[in-house]
Motif scaffolding. Structure first.
Motif, PDB file in Angstrom:
ATOM      1  N   ILE A  27       0.838  -1.187   0.000  1.00  0.00           N
ATOM      2  CA  ILE A  27       0.000   0.000   0.000  1.00  0.00           C
ATOM      3  C   ILE A  27       0.881   1.247   0.000  1.00  0.00           C
ATOM      4  O   ILE A  27       0.638   2.181  -0.753  1.00  0.00           O
ATOM      5  N   GLU A  28       1.889   1.263   0.871  1.00  0.00           N
ATOM      6  CA  GLU A  28       2.768   2.431   0.938  1.00  0.00           C
ATOM      7  C   GLU A  28       3.514   2.642  -0.377  1.00  0.00           C
ATOM      8  O   GLU A  28       3.694   3.777  -0.817  1.00  0.00           O
ATOM      9  N   TYR A  29       3.928   1.563  -1.004  1.00  0.00           N
ATOM     10  CA  TYR A  29       4.608   1.666  -2.295  1.00  0.00           C
ATOM     11  C   TYR A  29       3.678   2.296  -3.331  1.00  0.00           C
ATOM     12  O   TYR A  29       4.088   3.184  -4.088  1.00  0.00           O
ATOM     13  N   LEU A  30       2.421   1.831  -3.380  1.00  0.00           N
ATOM     14  CA  LEU A  30       1.463   2.392  -4.330  1.00  0.00           C
ATOM     15  C   LEU A  30       1.185   3.859  -4.039  1.00  0.00           C
ATOM     16  O   LEU A  30       1.093   4.675  -4.958  1.00  0.00           O
ATOM     17  N   LEU A  31       1.031   4.192  -2.764  1.00  0.00           N
ATOM     18  CA  LEU A  31       0.793   5.589  -2.403  1.00  0.00           C
ATOM     19  C   LEU A  31       1.939   6.478  -2.886  1.00  0.00           C
ATOM     20  O   LEU A  31       1.715   7.544  -3.456  1.00  0.00           O
ATOM     21  N   THR A  32       3.158   6.019  -2.659  1.00  0.00           N
ATOM     22  CA  THR A  32       4.325   6.794  -3.078  1.00  0.00           C
ATOM     23  C   THR A  32       4.425   6.857  -4.596  1.00  0.00           C
ATOM     24  O   THR A  32       4.742   7.912  -5.157  1.00  0.00           O
TER      25      THR A  32
END
Length: 129
Positions: free
Chosen positions: A1-6
């Motif tokens: 999720i954090e990777y996609l957000l970034t």
């Protein structure tokens, strides 16, 4: 999720709104702030997550005298992660929105049926010249 957000938003941050202990679980409420990469405007979504506090085997869930060492240390970050994921899901299907929905509702078909029925009624009306 954090990777996609970034990858998608570049600029995002998490604000922890509240931490509670309910029964034998840590419950975390967060606000996920995201900056639109096109307009540079900030938007947000709230999320909630929970994780159980581990107790000794056979102990009652609410027996806090039997809480395992570091149980809260493990439960709190997990609850925060679940809350972030919950908030991100509200951003769209890429983040998991609707992933657990069993039924797919076709909202267009009833409209097509009504249109066809209306057209059929119009054809059956006497023609005026």
């Amino acid at each position: 999720i954090e990777y996609l957000l970034t990858s998608i938003y570049q600029r995002w941050k998490v604000e922890v709104k509240e931490i509670q202990v309910i029964a034998n679980s840590v419950v975390v409420t967060v606000r996920l702030h995201i900056q639109d990469p096109i307009t540079s405007e900030w938007d947000w979504q709230d999320g909630i997550g929970a994780s159980p506090i581990q107790t000794a085997q056979g102990a009652a869930a609410t027996d806090f005298t039997k809480v395992n060492t570091a149980a809260v240390q493990m439960a709190a970050p997990a609850a925060e992660s679940y809350a972030i994921k919950d908030a991100a899901e509200k951003l769209g299907k890429l983040f998991g929105k609707d992933i657990n929905r069993k039924d797919v509702i076709d909202i267009l078909q009833p409209m097509f049926n009504k249109k066809a029925a209306l057209e059929g009624k119009l054809k059956s009306l006497p023609q005026t010249t």
